[in-house]
Scaffold this motif. Structure first.
Motif, PDB file in Angstrom:
ATOM      1  N   ARG A  25     -15.714 -11.195  -6.208  1.00 50.63           N
ATOM      2  CA  ARG A  25     -15.096 -12.243  -7.254  1.00 50.63           C
ATOM      3  C   ARG A  25     -14.409 -13.339  -6.223  1.00 50.63           C
ATOM      4  NH1 ARG A  25     -14.010  -7.770 -10.891  1.00 50.63           N
ATOM      5  NH2 ARG A  25     -15.738  -7.984 -12.289  1.00 50.63           N
ATOM      6  N   SER A  52     -24.715  -8.347 -11.782  1.00 49.70           N
ATOM      7  CA  SER A  52     -25.820  -7.563 -12.064  1.00 49.70           C
ATOM      8  C   SER A  52     -27.096  -8.268 -11.435  1.00 49.70           C
ATOM      9  CB  SER A  52     -25.946  -7.260 -13.615  1.00 49.70           C
ATOM     10  OG  SER A  52     -27.384  -7.063 -13.645  1.00 49.70           O
ATOM     11  N   MET A  71     -20.832  -1.971 -10.229  1.00 50.09           N
ATOM     12  CA  MET A  71     -19.698  -2.538 -10.933  1.00 50.09           C
ATOM     13  C   MET A  71     -20.128  -2.678 -12.541  1.00 50.09           C
ATOM     14  SD  MET A  71     -18.424  -5.827  -8.566  1.00 50.09           S
ATOM     15  CE  MET A  71     -17.495  -6.551  -9.833  1.00 50.09           C
ATOM     16  N   ASN A  72     -21.237  -2.677 -12.847  1.00 52.45           N
ATOM     17  CA  ASN A  72     -21.657  -2.501 -14.303  1.00 52.45           C
ATOM     18  C   ASN A  72     -21.056  -3.883 -15.143  1.00 52.45           C
ATOM     19  OD1 ASN A  72     -22.811  -1.275 -16.349  1.00 52.45           O
ATOM     20  ND2 ASN A  72     -21.055  -0.341 -17.210  1.00 52.45           N
ATOM     21  N   PRO A 121     -22.058  -7.529 -16.012  1.00 51.29           N
ATOM     22  CA  PRO A 121     -23.418  -8.426 -16.203  1.00 51.29           C
ATOM     23  C   PRO A 121     -23.415  -9.626 -15.323  1.00 51.29           C
ATOM     24  CG  PRO A 121     -22.314  -8.192 -18.326  1.00 51.29           C
ATOM     25  CD  PRO A 121     -21.530  -7.263 -17.361  1.00 51.29           C
ATOM     26  N   ALA A 122     -22.148 -10.066 -14.986  1.00 53.15           N
ATOM     27  CA  ALA A 122     -22.073 -11.218 -13.987  1.00 53.15           C
ATOM     28  C   ALA A 122     -22.582 -10.714 -12.739  1.00 53.15           C
ATOM     29  CB  ALA A 122     -20.790 -12.032 -14.023  1.00 53.15           C
ATOM     30  N   ARG A 163     -30.110  -7.494 -12.052  1.00 52.95           N
ATOM     31  CA  ARG A 163     -31.236  -8.045 -13.009  1.00 52.95           C
ATOM     32  C   ARG A 163     -30.835  -9.513 -13.655  1.00 52.95           C
ATOM     33  NH1 ARG A 163     -31.573  -2.337 -15.431  1.00 52.95           N
ATOM     34  NH2 ARG A 163     -29.913  -2.317 -14.309  1.00 52.95           N
ATOM     35  N   ARG A 164     -29.758  -9.729 -13.750  1.00 51.65           N
ATOM     36  CA  ARG A 164     -29.312 -11.049 -14.451  1.00 51.65           C
ATOM     37  C   ARG A 164     -28.693 -12.129 -13.623  1.00 51.65           C
ATOM     38  NH1 ARG A 164     -25.972  -8.829 -19.919  1.00 51.65           N
ATOM     39  NH2 ARG A 164     -27.034  -6.754 -20.026  1.00 51.65           N
ATOM     40  N   PHE A 165     -28.754 -11.968 -12.372  1.00 52.15           N
ATOM     41  CA  PHE A 165     -28.185 -12.944 -11.805  1.00 52.15           C
ATOM     42  C   PHE A 165     -29.343 -13.954 -11.272  1.00 52.15           C
ATOM     43  CE2 PHE A 165     -26.368 -15.373  -7.917  1.00 52.15           C
ATOM     44  CZ  PHE A 165     -25.130 -15.498  -8.470  1.00 52.15           C
ATOM     45  N   ASP A 166     -28.812 -15.213 -11.378  1.00 56.22           N
ATOM     46  CA  ASP A 166     -29.817 -16.561 -10.863  1.00 56.22           C
ATOM     47  C   ASP A 166     -29.152 -17.232  -9.908  1.00 56.22           C
ATOM     48  OD1 ASP A 166     -32.221 -17.772 -10.199  1.00 56.22           O
ATOM     49  OD2 ASP A 166     -32.521 -18.328 -12.573  1.00 56.22           O
TER      50      ASP A 166
END
Lengths: 374, 364
Positions: free
Chosen positions: B40, B102, B96-97, B99-100, B104-107
């Motif tokens: 973070r 994750s 960490m569970n 979504p920011a 699978r979601r990160f770009d």
């Protein structure tokens, strides 16, 4: 009827419009505007609901009552609904469901949650011990079909058990704020009267409003309260003789729920009973011959023998980190494609052998060999 | 079939493998708040550098502001791609569970679409590291980086192609999963290629709009300064990422492997191959962060899913294990490692024979 959300901390009125524009989406590509906002203030977001803890009270020895001030994305709730609250414990985000206990007419737009700390409850214990004013938590919008209907029913019976008091407390407070004229009976079950959060307030409401009756039933030895013993048909007929005329709202532990349900079904009153199941029955013991087989996690190329627990737990034991939220079949965060095999839904008991179906792995147990796209 | 690597003794390799498993299990059990706070913090620093850099470029008519803006934006893109994006997309922070963070979601802030990257990098490169004909990171389909690759007059310009790949590195990486040469040879389905191309187009269009249209237009009359600043920052990131990444698998002493190593390869042999196929860079803490901890390439290849900021500590244990088991550990300063990479690029421009070592090993 969602209440209008009161303005809270967050970007000011015209700012969210500008920040939400296509121009800003292009400027913040590919991360999105929220990922920049939250780096400066954890409460700022264009879409996600987050809240600051505004007050922390301990009403009973094993519970904590939190007052939350949500950001502007919060759309309000209806009495009886629940929210998913997310906090981070040792770096891991944990999500649990709690029902606001306050009246939806609270002018400040705040949310009051009462959390009972179980000895095995990771999140509830953490909140009881570590929740502090100023902490920021994640929230979902209010969810759930357990709520007071519009128009409000005339005669209302509210039954709560243990920490299931919160949604029915919200219903009672809301009705009182609305000047409800019909009779309201609030029937609450606990092991001991001293364990009941809101006991003083219930007494005060009943004293101020003659149409409200609060009855505490205790099930433990020397529990106190107005009545003792577990729920039964004889008991309800004695305590609330006109219960058949009431619209009944029920939330409590599985044993109480089943007992109430069976009486209502017996009397042909099932359509007038509304309920919220907030705890899962412990998964049924593995029956010989049906568990067995193995779990195949196709994408991570791993296999594990099926031990009969939920797919989510077994996947975690196998070293995977599937996305998940509530772990009780509500939020669908853990939804995953099952490519083959039979699973039993822990909530409904239904079995499904449909290939290529999306299932919630936290409430699905494999029956024999199952392949997941995980 | 016996494993065709030169054998320091099968039992020794298995013992090394057990040591590596023990390191992994110990770190996995220790993941927690410290790691969440670290990533973070890096993200906050990156966001600050990005906003600061882009802000300074709006004042780009003033040369020191332009230079500072380019420096800040370059650092932002380097952090975003390397210490943040690359590592999050490996799933280093999935536990960490959140979504920011994750995989699978990160770009990330580069032309390559994240889903394609996860396929070509996480799966192909990390599973088949340095295996000729399988790991496409050997030469990226445009360079001759091993003696075993058949020479062709095209490779006379090997140094030029390498230079162009460095300059346009983000587009080279973006086109990676397209496998152009396999499409041309008819080895890859055209429909599949079209789907990949569409993904690349969508992502590249977004990146281009942001850096070369939206931000310059916002600057009004100063648009040229912003445009040039963004171009310079992208170039700096390209050159830096290329330099670090080419030092991961191409310095002298790094081994490449024939396909036959993959047959019946045990977990311990896989660890051994990762060790022989990777090289580290020495440097200080800031250098490691700015290289996305790919300076600990060996540790990254042994444990691609462990948070990269842990590699410095892990490296001590890995090195000790290598010493214990008599295994090599390839590390050196950037100038030396990159020097040998450049020498290889030039050397392989001319026809060479397959190296004896590899041939002998393969036939052993």
């Amino acid at each position: 009827m969602p209440t209008p959300s009161a303005p809270a901390t967050g970007p000011r009125q015209p700012l969210p419009r500008i920040l939400g524009s296509r121009l800003f989406a292009a400027l913040a590509f590919p991360h999105g505007v929220d990922r920049y906002l939250e780096a400066f203030n954890p409460l700022w977001s264009l879409h996600e609901v987050r809240a600051t803890i505004a007050a922390v009270r301990h009403e009973t020895a094993d519970s904590v009552t939190l007052t939350l001030r949500p950001n502007r994305n919060w759309n309000g709730f209806e009495p009886g609904q629940f929210v998913q609250l997310s906090i981070e414990i040792n770096g891991v985000r944990r999500t649990r469901c709690y029902s606001p206990a306050n009246s939806v007419h609270a002018a400040d737009g705040r949310i009051e949650l009462t959390v009972k700390a179980h000895s095995w409850g990771l999140v509830s214990r953490h909140l009881r011990e570590h929740a502090r004013v100023g902490m920021v938590v994640g929230l979902s919008q209010a969810q759930g079909s357990f709520r007071l209907p519009q128009p409000r029913p005339e005669r209302v019976l509210l039954i709560g058990g243990g920490s299931g008091i919160t949604p029915v407390m919200s219903m009672l407070r809301t009705l009182v704020d609305e000047g409800h004229r019909g009779a309201i009976t609030f029937l609450h079950y606990a092991r001991h009267a001293r364990d009941v959060a809101y006991r003083a307030e219930l007494a005060a409401i009943a004293a101020r409003h003659p149409q409200v009756r609060a009855i505490h039933v205790t099930t433990g030895p020397d529990g106190g309260g107005e009545a003792q013993g577990r729920f039964s048909r004889a008991q309800i007929e004695k305590l609330v003789p006109d219960y058949a005329e009431a619209e009944t709202f029920l939330c409590g532990p599985p044993g109480l729920m089943a007992a109430v349900e069976s009486v209502w079904v017996e009397r042909g009153l099932a359509p007038r009973l509304h309920l919220e199941r907030f705890t899962l029955d412990t998964p049924p013991a593995t029956q010989a011959g049906v568990a067995g087989g193995e779990l195949r996690f196709a994408r991570s190329e791993r296999c594990a023998p099926n031990d009969g627990r939920s797919l989510l737990e077994q996947a975690e034991s196998a070293g995977l980190h599937p996305q998940h939220g509530c772990r009780m079949g509500i939020c669908s965060t853990c939804t995953c494609r099952k490519t083959s095999g039979t699973v039993r839904n822990l909530l409904t008991g239904a079995e499904s052998a449909e290939p290529d179906e999306d299932i919630r792995i936290c409430v699905s147990v494999p029956v024999g060999t199952v392949t997941l796209d995980l | 079939m016996p494993h065709p690597l030169p054998h320091p003794g099968a039992e020794r390799i298995e013992a090394f493998g057990r040591d590596m498993d023990a390191i992994r299990d110990r770190v996995l059990a220790d993941l927690g708040e410290r790691d969440a706070r670290y990533i973070r913090r890096i993200v906050r620093i990156q966001r600050g550098l990005e906003l600061g850099g882009r802000g300074l470029l709006f004042l780009g008519f003033f040369p020191p502001a332009w230079l500072a803006g380019v420096a800040a934006l370059s650092a932002s893109k380097i952090l975003d791609n390397m210490e943040i994006g690359h590592n999050i997309m490996h799933g280093q922070y999935d536990w960490m569970n959140d979504p920011a963070y994750s995989s699978r979601r990160f770009d990330w802030d580069t032309a390559c679409p994240s889903d394609q990257w996860r396929h070509s990098h996480n799966y192909l490169h990390h599973t088949y590291t340095n295996v000729q004909g399988v790991d496409r990171d050997i030469g990226y389909g445009v360079l001759r980086m091993s003696d075993e690759k058949r020479w062709h007059p095209y490779f006379l310009l090997n140094p030029l192609w390498a230079f162009l790949l460095a300059v346009f590195f983000q587009y080279g990486v973006a086109l990676h999963d397209l496998e152009v040469e396999r499409v041309l040879k008819g080895k890859k389905d055209k429909k599949d290629a079209l789907r990949v191309l569409k993904g690349i187009w969508t992502k590249t269009r977004g990146q281009t709009l942001k850096d070369y249209v939206a931000f310059p237009l916002l600057a009004g009359p100063f648009a040229p300064f912003v445009f040039a600043g963004n171009l310079a920052a992208n170039l700096a990131r390209n050159l830096w990422a290329y330099t670090i990444i080419f030092c991961g698998h191409f310095p002298d002493g790094v081994r490449q492997f024939p396909k036959s190593v993959l047959e019946n390869e045990t977990r311990a042999q896989w660890y051994h191959r990762q060790l022989l196929g990777s090289a580290n860079l020495t440097g200080g803490p800031l250098f490691h962060i700015m290289s996305g901890n790919l300076s600990h390439q060996i540790e990254h290849h042994l444990f691609p899913n462990l948070p990269a900021h842990r590699y410095a500590d892990i490296a001590q244990e890995v090195r000790a294990a290598c010493r214990r088991h008599g295994l090599p550990y390839n590390t050196g300063p950037l100038w030396r490692q990159f020097g040998t990479v450049v020498r290889r690029i030039f050397r392989l421009a001319l026809p060479t024979r397959p190296q004896a070592a590899l041939g002998a090993a393969a036939g052993a």
